[in-house]
Design a protein around this motif. Structure first.
Motif: not given
Length: 94
Positions: A45, A86-87, A89-91, A93
């Motif tokens: 990330c 954001l990466a 959170l996207a990968f 979470r």
């Protein structure tokens, strides 16, 4: 008391503090298997964030927006940090 005893105690204290700091490294921590080795997921990330920050710098320079921004370096760092978060959170979470 000889001096080497106090050095040994100090070294033992630092070793103990180092071992106690590893309590957060659990087996269930998110990790990636790359070429047979496990790497913490935050490295991926952070690399995404650095790449997006560098791309933002290129775009800002190409469009001449870097001249208009008060602190273009801070803007690029902020864009990179947002992309890294954001990466994550996207990968990963939970």
């Amino acid at each position: 008391m000889p001096a080497y005893i106090s050095i040994t105690r100090a070294t033992g204290l630092w070793s103990l503090l180092g071992l106690l700091s590893l309590g957060g490294c659990e087996v269930g921590a998110p990790s990636l298997s790359l070429v047979g080795s496990y790497f913490p997921a935050w490295i991926l990330c952070s690399l995404i964030g650095v790449a997006v920050g560098l791309a933002a710098r290129v775009v800002l320079s190409a469009t001449r927006l870097a001249e208009a921004a008060a602190y273009p370096l801070v803007v690029c760092i902020a864009i990179g940090a947002i992309a890294g978060i954001l990466a994550w959170l996207a990968f990963y979470r939970a």
